[in-house]
Design an enzyme around this catalytic site. Structure first.
Site, PDB file in Angstrom:
ATOM      1  N   ASN A 398       0.815  -1.204   0.000  1.00 42.14           N
ATOM      2  CA  ASN A 398       0.000   0.000   0.000  1.00 42.14           C
ATOM      3  C   ASN A 398       0.857   1.267   0.000  1.00 42.14           C
ATOM      4  O   ASN A 398       0.951   1.959  -1.016  1.00 42.14           O
ATOM      5  CB  ASN A 398      -0.942  -0.021   1.214  1.00 42.14           C
ATOM      6  CG  ASN A 398      -1.981   1.074   1.150  1.00 42.14           C
ATOM      7  OD1 ASN A 398      -1.852   2.006   0.375  1.00 42.14           O
ATOM      8  ND2 ASN A 398      -3.002   0.960   1.958  1.00 42.14           N
ATOM      9  N   ASP A 399       1.521   1.517   1.112  1.00 44.61           N
ATOM     10  CA  ASP A 399       2.243   2.784   1.228  1.00 44.61           C
ATOM     11  C   ASP A 399       3.373   2.916   0.207  1.00 44.61           C
ATOM     12  O   ASP A 399       3.681   4.017  -0.240  1.00 44.61           O
ATOM     13  CB  ASP A 399       2.798   2.924   2.640  1.00 44.61           C
ATOM     14  CG  ASP A 399       1.673   2.954   3.666  1.00 44.61           C
ATOM     15  OD1 ASP A 399       0.652   3.579   3.375  1.00 44.61           O
ATOM     16  OD2 ASP A 399       1.816   2.336   4.728  1.00 44.61           O
ATOM     17  N   VAL A 400       3.959   1.774  -0.191  1.00 44.48           N
ATOM     18  CA  VAL A 400       5.092   1.845  -1.111  1.00 44.48           C
ATOM     19  C   VAL A 400       4.662   2.152  -2.549  1.00 44.48           C
ATOM     20  O   VAL A 400       5.505   2.340  -3.423  1.00 44.48           O
ATOM     21  CB  VAL A 400       5.923   0.540  -1.098  1.00 44.48           C
ATOM     22  CG1 VAL A 400       6.542   0.329   0.269  1.00 44.48           C
ATOM     23  CG2 VAL A 400       5.092  -0.647  -1.502  1.00 44.48           C
ATOM     24  N   ALA A 439       0.680   2.855   7.487  1.00 47.30           N
ATOM     25  CA  ALA A 439       0.980   4.238   7.838  1.00 47.30           C
ATOM     26  C   ALA A 439      -0.295   5.005   8.173  1.00 47.30           C
ATOM     27  O   ALA A 439      -0.253   6.129   8.638  1.00 47.30           O
ATOM     28  CB  ALA A 439       1.701   4.926   6.692  1.00 47.30           C
TER      29      ALA A 439
END
Lengths: 472, 106
Positions: A398-400, A439
Site C-alpha cells: 500500500n504505502d510503497v 501508515a
C-alpha cells in the site's frame, strides 16, 4: 598462563566480531560471517568459564549454575529461532534483543548489590564513583532496551496497539530526566540501594512510553536503534570488568547499529527524529492532511476478468507487500507466476526496499517459495520497466505505491521513493478491504481510472486466480 | 580539571578502544545493500549478546549463600544465552534464504 590464553581468546573473539560484521554486509559472505562471529563468541564464552581469574586469582565457581543457564538458554533460544515463521523474524530479533538488554540490567543490579553490601560492612561510601556511574548507565540503557524491545515485539505480533496521548513526549523526557537525576544522585551518594530500583522502574516505564506511540511500520528502525542501545549496555559491562571483548563487541554493535538505523531511515527517505517523534502511523492528526480522495470512487474487478487480463498480457509485474506475507501466499504466488509463464507471459516482481515489515522481507519470502532471484527487480529497475508492463498486480502493498509520496507535500510519507505502478497500462490491487495501510494514510492510487480493486485475502485470491487461469 | 585528566590517562586504553571501535563499526557496514539490513541487524543483535560474559562472571563470583546474586545471575546467564544462541540461529535462518536464492541463480 591461563590469563594469557584468555587474553588471546578475547582478542580472537574481538577480531571475529569485526570480521563477522564486515562479512555480514555483503550478500555473498553474509552467512559465513555469521558463523565466524558465532565461533568467536563460543571461544570467548568457554574461555571465560574455564580461564577467568578475579583480582585475587580465584577461579569462577558455581559452574553447575552457569552450565545450567547456558543449557536452558541455548535450548530455548535454538527452538524459538528454528520454529519461528519467516514472517515473524523481526519480532524474534526484537525479543532476543530485549533479552540482552535485560541481561545487562541484571548484571548492574547484582554488581550494585555487591557495592551496597561492602558499604554496609565498612561504612565507607567513597571511592565507588566510577563503578556506580557505569552500573547506573548499564541499568538505564539495558532496561530501556528491554522494555522497548518487548513493546516492539508486541506491536509486531499485533498484541500491542499504538498508543499515545497529548504531551507524551514531554512526559517521556521528564521520566528520563528524573531517572538520570536519581542516577546522578546515586553516583555521588552510593549508600541508597533503593534508589537503584526507582531508576530501574523509571527506565522500564521510559522504554515502554518511548516505543508506544511509534507506528508499527517503523518498528524495524526502532528495533535497530534499541539493538545499538543494548550494544552500549554490553559495553558498560566491559568497562565494569575491564573486559576488552565485551567492550569491543558492545561498542562495535552500538556504532554499527546506530549507522544501520540511520541507513534504514534513509531507505525510507526520512530522518531518525521524524521516526521517533514523527507521526507516521501513530499520531493520526498529522496524517489526515494529505487525504484528497477520501470517499472517492473506486472500481472493483472480478476474478475472471483479472485472470483474463493477465493471461493475455505480454508482461505482468507483481508488487508484493505485507499482505502477501501475512497471508503466507508466497508459494501460490510463485505458482501463478509459473502458470503465466507457461502461457508466454513475462512475469517479474518489483521489490520496494521497505515493502513488508523489514528491509529485505519480500526477498526472503519469495526466495522461500523458490522464486528465481533474477525475477526480483529493485525499485529503480522496476520503475524503468513499468511502462512496458500491461498489468501490475499489487499484492497487499500500500504505502510503497502511494502516489502521495511523490505529489502531496502535506502527506507524512512525502519524499519517500515509491514504485511508480501507474506507468503500466492496468493496475490490479489486491487488498483485504479499503482500509488504509500501516501508515494510516489514504491511498489515492485506488481511485485512479487505471486502477481496479480485487478484494480478498491474498492467498485465497491467488488460489482462485490460478484456477481461473487454468480454466482459460 | 586535574581529576578528569587523571581519569583519562588512567583509562586511556579503554578510551582508545571505544574511539577506534566506533569508527570501525561505522566503516565496516557503510556500504550495506538494503536487502541485508535485517540480517545485519540480527547479526549485530547476536554479537551484543557478548554481555553473557558479564553474566558468567557475575554468576561465577557469587558466594554460594548470596541468593539474590545467584538467582539474578542465573537469570542473566539464561537471558544472555537466549540473546546469543537465538540471535545467531535466527540470522543463519534468514541468510539461508539468500543462499538458496544464489543457487537457483547459478
Amino acid at each position: 598462563m591461563g590469563e594469557y590464553i584468555l587474553t588471546v581468546c578475547y582478542l580472537i573473539a574481538s577480531v571475529t566480531f569485526i570480521l563477522g560484521l564486515k562479512m555480514l554486509s555483503n550478500p555473498v559472505t553474509a552467512r559465513k560471517g555469521n558463523l565466524v562471529a558465532a565461533t568467536g563468541m563460543t571461544i570467548a564464552i568457554l574461555g571465560t568459564i574455564f580461564l577467568y581469574r578475579d583480582e585475587t586469582g580465584t577461579n569462577l565457581h558455581n559452574l553447575g549454575w552457569i552450565f545450567g543457564g547456558l543449557f536452558i538458554g541455548g535450548v530455548i533460544g535454538t527452538l524459538a529461532a528454528k520454529k519461528v515463521k519467516m514472517t515473524s523474524m523481526p519480532e524474534m530479533v526484537s525479543l532476543f534483543n530485549g533479552m540482552g538488554g535485560a541481561c545487562a540490567a541484571l548484571i548492574s543490579l547484582v554488581e550494585f548489590n555487591h557495592i551496597a553490601n561492602e558499604i554496609l560492612l565498612t561504612g565507607i561510601s567513597t571511592g565507588y564513583t566510577g563503578k556506580v556511574l557505569i552500573i547506573v548507565l548499564g541499568l538505564i540503557i539495558g532496561s530501556v532496551s528491554f522494555a522497548g524491545s518487548m513493546i516492539a515485539w508486541g506491536k509486531l505480533n499485533g498484541s500491542v496497539k499504538d498508543f499515545s496521548f497529548p504531551g507524551q513526549n514531554i512526559l517521556n523526557l521528564l521520566i528520563l530526566a528524573v531517572a538520570l537525576g536519581a542516577g546522578a544522585y546515586l553516583v555521588i551518594n552510593p549508600g541508597h540501594p533503593f534508589l537503584l530500583y526507582v531508576i530501574l522502574c523509571l527506565s522500564l516505564i521510559y522504554g515502554i512510553f518511548f516505543v508506544m506511540p511509534i507506528g508499527g511500520a517503523d518498528m524495524p528502525v526502532v528495533i535497530s536503534l534499541l539493538n545499538s542501545f543494548t550494544g552500549v549496555a554490553a559495553a558498560c559491562g566491559g568497562f565494569l570488568y575491564n573486559n576488552k571483548v565485551m567492550l569491543t563487541g558492545g561498542i562495535l554493535v552500538g556504532a554499527a547499529g546506530t549507522l544501520l538505523t540511520i541507513l534504514m531511515c534513509k531507505a525510507m527517505n526520512r530522518s531518525l527524529l521524524n521516526v521517533l517523534i514523527g507521526s507516521f502511523g501513530g499520531n493520526k492528526t498529522g496524517a489526515t492532511g494529505g487525504t484528497t480522495a477520501q470517499g472517492g470512487h473506486y472500481k472493483e474487478i472480478s476474478l475472471s476478468d483479472s485472470a483474463m487480463l493477465m493471461s493475455y498480457a505480454n508482461k505482468v509485474m507483481i508488487v508484493p507487500g505485507y499482505g502477501l506475507a501475512v497471508a503466507q501466499a508466497q508459494h501460490i504466488c510463485h505458482e501463478l507466476e509459473k502458470m503465466l509463464n507457461d502461457k508466454g507471459v513475462e512475469v517479474k516482481y518489483a521489490i520496494h526496499p521497505v515493502a513488508g515489515r523489514m528491509p529485505g522481507h519480500m526477498n526472503v519470502l519469495l526466495a522461500e517459495a523458490d522464486v528465481n532471484y533474477e525475477k526480483l527487480l529493485e525499485m529503480d529497475d522496476a520503475n524503468d520497466e513499468f511502462k512496458t508492463c500491461d498489468v501490475v498486480l499489487i499484492l497487499g502493498a500500500n504505502d510503497v505505491v502511494n502516489p502521495a509520496a511523490k505529489n502531496d507535500p502535506a502527506s507524512p510519507i512525502y519524499g519517500m521513493p515509491i514504485l511508480e505502478v501507474e506507468l503500466a497500462k492496468n493496475v490490479i490491487v489486491n487488498k483485504r478491504s479499503m482500509k488504509p495501510g500501516y501508515a494510516g494514510i489514504e491511498n489515492d492510487l485506488f481511485f485512479r481510472p487505471k486502477t481496479s480493486m480485487l478484494f480478498g485475502d491474498a492467498k485465497k485470491v491467488l488460489q482462485d486466480l490460478v484456477s481461473e487461469i487454468k480454466a482459460i | 580539571m586535574e581529576n578528569i585528566l587523571h581519569w583519562i590517562s588512567e583509562n586511556q586504553q579503554i578510551i582508545y578502544i571505544v574511539i577506534l571501535m566506533i569508527f570501525v563499526g561505522i566503516e565496516i557496514i557503510g556500504r550495506v545493500p538494503s536487502v541485508l539490513h535485517t540480517p545485519l541487524m540480527s547479526g549485530a543483535n547476536a554479537i551484543h549478546g557478548v554481555v553473557i560474559i558479564g553474566a558468567i562472571i557475575v554468576m561465577g563470583k557469587a558466594e554460594t549463600d548470596n541468593y539474590l546474586a545467584l538467582v539474578l545471575g542465573f537469570l542473566a546467564v539464561i537471558l544472555g544465552t537466549l540473546n546469543v544462541v537465538g540471535g545467531f540461529v535466527v540470522t543463519d535462518r534468514m541468510l539461508e534464504m539468500f543462499k538458496g536464492k544464489k543457487k537457483t541463480n547459478v
